[in-house]
Design a protein around this motif. Structure first.
Motif, PDB file in Angstrom:
ATOM      1  N   ASN A 256       1.081  -1.164  -0.363  1.00  0.00           N
ATOM      2  CA  ASN A 256       0.149   0.014  -0.055  1.00  0.00           C
ATOM      3  C   ASN A 256       1.210   1.260   0.039  1.00  0.00           C
ATOM      4  OD1 ASN A 256      -1.788   1.837   0.281  1.00  0.00           O
ATOM      5  ND2 ASN A 256      -2.318   1.442   2.232  1.00  0.00           N
ATOM      6  N   ASP A 257       1.278   1.301  -1.191  1.00  0.00           N
ATOM      7  CA  ASP A 257       1.783   3.072  -1.515  1.00  0.00           C
ATOM      8  C   ASP A 257       1.577   3.827  -1.267  1.00  0.00           C
ATOM      9  OD1 ASP A 257       4.326   1.582  -1.131  1.00  0.00           O
ATOM     10  OD2 ASP A 257       4.040   0.452  -3.598  1.00  0.00           O
ATOM     11  N   GLY A 258      -0.156   4.833  -0.559  1.00  0.00           N
ATOM     12  CA  GLY A 258      -0.146   5.768  -0.378  1.00  0.00           C
ATOM     13  C   GLY A 258      -1.473   5.739  -1.297  1.00  0.00           C
ATOM     14  N   GLU A 259      -1.999   4.230  -1.579  1.00  0.00           N
ATOM     15  CA  GLU A 259      -3.421   4.243  -2.197  1.00  0.00           C
ATOM     16  C   GLU A 259      -4.162   4.014  -1.441  1.00  0.00           C
ATOM     17  OE1 GLU A 259      -1.360   2.706  -6.154  1.00  0.00           O
ATOM     18  OE2 GLU A 259      -1.040   1.281  -3.787  1.00  0.00           O
ATOM     19  N   VAL A 260      -4.771   3.613  -0.940  1.00  0.00           N
ATOM     20  CA  VAL A 260      -5.818   3.120   0.307  1.00  0.00           C
ATOM     21  C   VAL A 260      -5.895   3.413   1.585  1.00  0.00           C
ATOM     22  CG1 VAL A 260      -7.380   0.381   0.612  1.00  0.00           C
ATOM     23  CG2 VAL A 260      -5.544   1.137  -1.625  1.00  0.00           C
ATOM     24  N   PHE A 261      -7.176   3.575   1.864  1.00  0.00           N
ATOM     25  CA  PHE A 261      -7.122   4.641   3.576  1.00  0.00           C
ATOM     26  C   PHE A 261      -8.779   3.992   3.204  1.00  0.00           C
ATOM     27  CE2 PHE A 261      -4.592   7.184   0.786  1.00  0.00           C
ATOM     28  CZ  PHE A 261      -2.975   7.608   1.522  1.00  0.00           C
ATOM     29  N   HIS A 262      -8.185   4.648   4.896  1.00  0.00           N
ATOM     30  CA  HIS A 262      -9.934   4.018   6.321  1.00  0.00           C
ATOM     31  C   HIS A 262     -10.014   6.101   6.402  1.00  0.00           C
ATOM     32  CE1 HIS A 262     -12.839   3.141   8.453  1.00  0.00           C
ATOM     33  NE2 HIS A 262     -12.507   3.917  10.200  1.00  0.00           N
ATOM     34  N   VAL A 263     -11.258   6.474   6.200  1.00  0.00           N
ATOM     35  CA  VAL A 263     -11.573   7.518   6.489  1.00  0.00           C
ATOM     36  C   VAL A 263     -11.940   7.449   8.339  1.00  0.00           C
ATOM     37  CG1 VAL A 263     -12.722   9.481   5.713  1.00  0.00           C
ATOM     38  CG2 VAL A 263     -11.187   8.422   3.526  1.00  0.00           C
ATOM     39  N   THR A 264     -11.777   8.005   8.912  1.00  0.00           N
ATOM     40  CA  THR A 264     -12.832   8.728   9.708  1.00  0.00           C
ATOM     41  C   THR A 264     -13.113   9.562  10.228  1.00  0.00           C
ATOM     42  OG1 THR A 264     -10.171   8.895  11.287  1.00  0.00           O
ATOM     43  CG2 THR A 264     -10.125   6.715  10.663  1.00  0.00           C
ATOM     44  N   ASP A 265     -14.150   9.752  11.371  1.00  0.00           N
ATOM     45  CA  ASP A 265     -14.620  11.166  11.637  1.00  0.00           C
ATOM     46  C   ASP A 265     -14.663  11.706  13.150  1.00  0.00           C
ATOM     47  OD1 ASP A 265     -16.634   8.770  11.957  1.00  0.00           O
ATOM     48  OD2 ASP A 265     -18.321   9.883  11.666  1.00  0.00           O
ATOM     49  N   ARG A 266     -14.124   9.990  13.627  1.00  0.00           N
ATOM     50  CA  ARG A 266     -14.466  10.701  15.443  1.00  0.00           C
ATOM     51  C   ARG A 266     -13.654   9.839  15.651  1.00  0.00           C
ATOM     52  NH1 ARG A 266     -19.423  11.658  13.962  1.00  0.00           N
ATOM     53  NH2 ARG A 266     -20.716  13.231  14.507  1.00  0.00           N
ATOM     54  N   PRO A 267     -12.259  10.392  16.642  1.00  0.00           N
ATOM     55  CA  PRO A 267     -12.829  12.377  16.579  1.00  0.00           C
ATOM     56  C   PRO A 267     -10.987  12.328  15.824  1.00  0.00           C
ATOM     57  CG  PRO A 267     -10.409  10.914  18.190  1.00  0.00           C
ATOM     58  CD  PRO A 267     -11.680   9.098  17.750  1.00  0.00           C
ATOM     59  N   TYR A 268     -11.756  13.967  16.300  1.00  0.00           N
ATOM     60  CA  TYR A 268     -11.050  14.760  15.384  1.00  0.00           C
ATOM     61  C   TYR A 268     -10.057  15.679  15.724  1.00  0.00           C
ATOM     62  CZ  TYR A 268     -15.064  16.865  15.351  1.00  0.00           C
ATOM     63  OH  TYR A 268     -16.062  17.483  15.320  1.00  0.00           O
ATOM     64  N   GLY A 269      -8.173  16.100  14.675  1.00  0.00           N
ATOM     65  CA  GLY A 269      -8.168  17.192  15.491  1.00  0.00           C
ATOM     66  C   GLY A 269      -9.077  18.521  14.940  1.00  0.00           C
ATOM     67  N   LEU A 270      -8.594  19.695  16.075  1.00  0.00           N
ATOM     68  CA  LEU A 270      -9.292  20.551  15.284  1.00  0.00           C
ATOM     69  C   LEU A 270      -8.524  21.763  15.710  1.00  0.00           C
ATOM     70  CD1 LEU A 270     -12.477  22.061  14.282  1.00  0.00           C
ATOM     71  CD2 LEU A 270     -13.252  21.806  17.221  1.00  0.00           C
ATOM     72  N   ILE A 271      -8.323  22.515  14.646  1.00  0.00           N
ATOM     73  CA  ILE A 271      -7.812  23.170  14.062  1.00  0.00           C
ATOM     74  C   ILE A 271      -8.850  25.282  14.484  1.00  0.00           C
ATOM     75  CG2 ILE A 271      -5.997  24.169  13.630  1.00  0.00           C
ATOM     76  CD1 ILE A 271      -5.577  21.483  14.472  1.00  0.00           C
ATOM     77  N   GLU A 272      -7.948  26.130  15.082  1.00  0.00           N
ATOM     78  CA  GLU A 272      -9.280  27.099  14.707  1.00  0.00           C
ATOM     79  C   GLU A 272      -7.585  28.636  14.957  1.00  0.00           C
ATOM     80  OE1 GLU A 272     -12.820  27.720  17.279  1.00  0.00           O
ATOM     81  OE2 GLU A 272     -11.910  25.804  18.488  1.00  0.00           O
ATOM     82  N   VAL A 273      -8.522  29.677  13.723  1.00  0.00           N
ATOM     83  CA  VAL A 273      -7.684  30.610  13.919  1.00  0.00           C
ATOM     84  C   VAL A 273      -8.133  31.861  13.347  1.00  0.00           C
ATOM     85  CG1 VAL A 273      -6.365  29.861  11.407  1.00  0.00           C
ATOM     86  CG2 VAL A 273      -4.894  30.934  12.976  1.00  0.00           C
ATOM     87  N   THR A 274      -7.093  32.924  13.712  1.00  0.00           N
ATOM     88  CA  THR A 274      -8.411  33.951  13.815  1.00  0.00           C
ATOM     89  C   THR A 274      -7.199  35.113  12.925  1.00  0.00           C
ATOM     90  OG1 THR A 274     -10.138  33.831  14.880  1.00  0.00           O
ATOM     91  CG2 THR A 274      -9.599  36.035  14.054  1.00  0.00           C
ATOM     92  N   VAL A 275      -7.165  35.563  11.699  1.00  0.00           N
ATOM     93  CA  VAL A 275      -6.216  36.350  10.945  1.00  0.00           C
ATOM     94  C   VAL A 275      -7.375  37.755  10.773  1.00  0.00           C
ATOM     95  CG1 VAL A 275      -4.471  36.181   9.032  1.00  0.00           C
ATOM     96  CG2 VAL A 275      -4.962  34.516   9.725  1.00  0.00           C
ATOM     97  N   GLU A 276      -6.048  38.730  11.052  1.00  0.00           N
ATOM     98  CA  GLU A 276      -7.114  40.076  11.221  1.00  0.00           C
ATOM     99  C   GLU A 276      -5.920  40.810  10.694  1.00  0.00           C
ATOM    100  OE1 GLU A 276      -8.170  40.089  14.860  1.00  0.00           O
ATOM    101  OE2 GLU A 276      -6.395  40.267  16.067  1.00  0.00           O
ATOM    102  N   ARG A 277      -6.452  42.303  10.214  1.00  0.00           N
ATOM    103  CA  ARG A 277      -5.210  43.567   9.935  1.00  0.00           C
ATOM    104  C   ARG A 277      -5.075  44.306  11.874  1.00  0.00           C
ATOM    105  NH1 ARG A 277      -5.927  44.099   4.991  1.00  0.00           N
ATOM    106  NH2 ARG A 277      -7.436  43.242   3.991  1.00  0.00           N
ATOM    107  N   LYS A 278      -3.443  44.359  11.227  1.00  0.00           N
ATOM    108  CA  LYS A 278      -2.645  44.885  11.734  1.00  0.00           C
ATOM    109  C   LYS A 278      -3.581  46.485  12.543  1.00  0.00           C
ATOM    110  CE  LYS A 278       2.074  45.570  14.530  1.00  0.00           C
ATOM    111  NZ  LYS A 278       2.843  45.494  13.960  1.00  0.00           N
ATOM    112  N   ALA A 279      -3.931  46.688  13.668  1.00  0.00           N
ATOM    113  CA  ALA A 279      -4.657  48.393  13.989  1.00  0.00           C
ATOM    114  C   ALA A 279      -3.312  48.817  13.708  1.00  0.00           C
ATOM    115  CB  ALA A 279      -5.113  48.057  15.322  1.00  0.00           C
TER     116      ALA A 279
END
Length: 279
Positions: A256-279
């Motif tokens: 399996n050279d990066g061809e067949v995968f199992h997709v999981t929905d839980r648990p999952y990493g959750l990344i949150e970010v805000t990007v804003e203009r500098k005042a």
């Protein structure tokens, strides 16, 4: 110690309104999910059950339908502004209105005048808030599912006694993005063009960045949107990892050279970010 009523609001959630524009033989579809929420002088309703200042949520639903005809449904930000201003300006006890709209996009079938197929799963969103403090318009998109089959790494991370994850320099990177951006002050923006530019830029940077981490990808995507769209003051990106786990095919005598995968929905990493203009 006394007991007092705190912050409160009420409204009608998820009114589905489907508008067909029939001004010409070439029809246009607008498919919305609208939620309204009002703040104001409603204390008596809570503490005494006095409904004299309460505009029924059923009336809010009817207003959405009526405005779909009276003012029409162009850009969802404009529709939200019209609804919010009506509730604040025309309903005495109401001092603030929060209108949230989701739009499901439909595409023409073979450029047919009245045949459509629903696009998805991504959904355009808008949130309009009118209050004594002012007016705020937030645009966005949710359920924007994106994937890179290569060009993503995750290595050199912090390791402790409970770490079992192996580093990788070539992985599948996939997520279902929820993105919200706050517009700069004013209401003369080209909402549709801004949405299209933001969506296009998000996709371009997701694929264009060699990702050392999903955090880096989100920063680059948010930064690129702010550089490309001056009408946006800040942008928030929320990205759950959709993990693609390589399946062990060795028991079957297969590589399996990066061809067949199992997709999981839980648990999952959750990344949150805000990007804003500098005042």
């Amino acid at each position: 110690m006394g007991i007092v009523l705190g912050t409160n609001r009420y409204g009608k959630a998820e009114t589905r309104v489907f508008r067909i524009v029939r001004d010409t033989d070439r029809h246009v579809i607008r498919d919305l999910n609208v939620s309204t929420s009002l703040t104001g002088d409603f204390a008596a309703a809570h503490v005494r059950g006095d409904q004299a200042h309460v505009l029924p949520t059923d009336t809010q639903k009817n207003t959405v339908f009526a405005f779909a005809k009276l003012v029409g449904v162009g850009e969802i930000e404009d529709f939200g502004l019209a609804l919010a201003r009506h509730f604040v300006d025309d309903v005495g006890p109401v001092t603030g209105a929060d209108v949230r709209i989701e739009e499901h996009a439909w595409e023409r079938i073979a450029d047919n005048d009245h045949g459509f197929s629903r696009r998805g799963p991504d959904v355009r969103t808008a949130r309009v808030t009118v209050s004594p403090e002012g007016t705020t318009v937030v645009g966005g998109i949710r359920d924007l599912v994106v994937l890179k089959s290569t060009g993503s790494e995750f290595a050199d991370f912090l390791v402790d006694d409970y770490t079992t994850l192996a580093p990788t320099h070539d992985r599948v990177l996939a997520t279902s993005l929820t993105v919200q951006w706050t517009y700069t002050a004013g209401e003369d923006h080209d909402w549709g063009a801004t949405y299209d530019a933001a969506r296009r830029t998000l996709l371009d940077r997701f694929t264009g960045v060699h990702s050392l981490a999903l955090q880096q990808s989100l920063w680059e995507m948010g930064r690129a949107v702010l550089e490309a769209v001056p009408e946006i003051a800040s942008i928030e990106l929320v990205a759950p990892n959709i993990h693609h786990i390589a399946v062990d095919l060795a028991p079957f005598g297969l590589a399996n050279d990066g061809e067949v995968f199992h997709v999981t929905d839980r648990p999952y990493g959750l990344i949150e970010v805000t990007v804003e203009r500098k005042a």
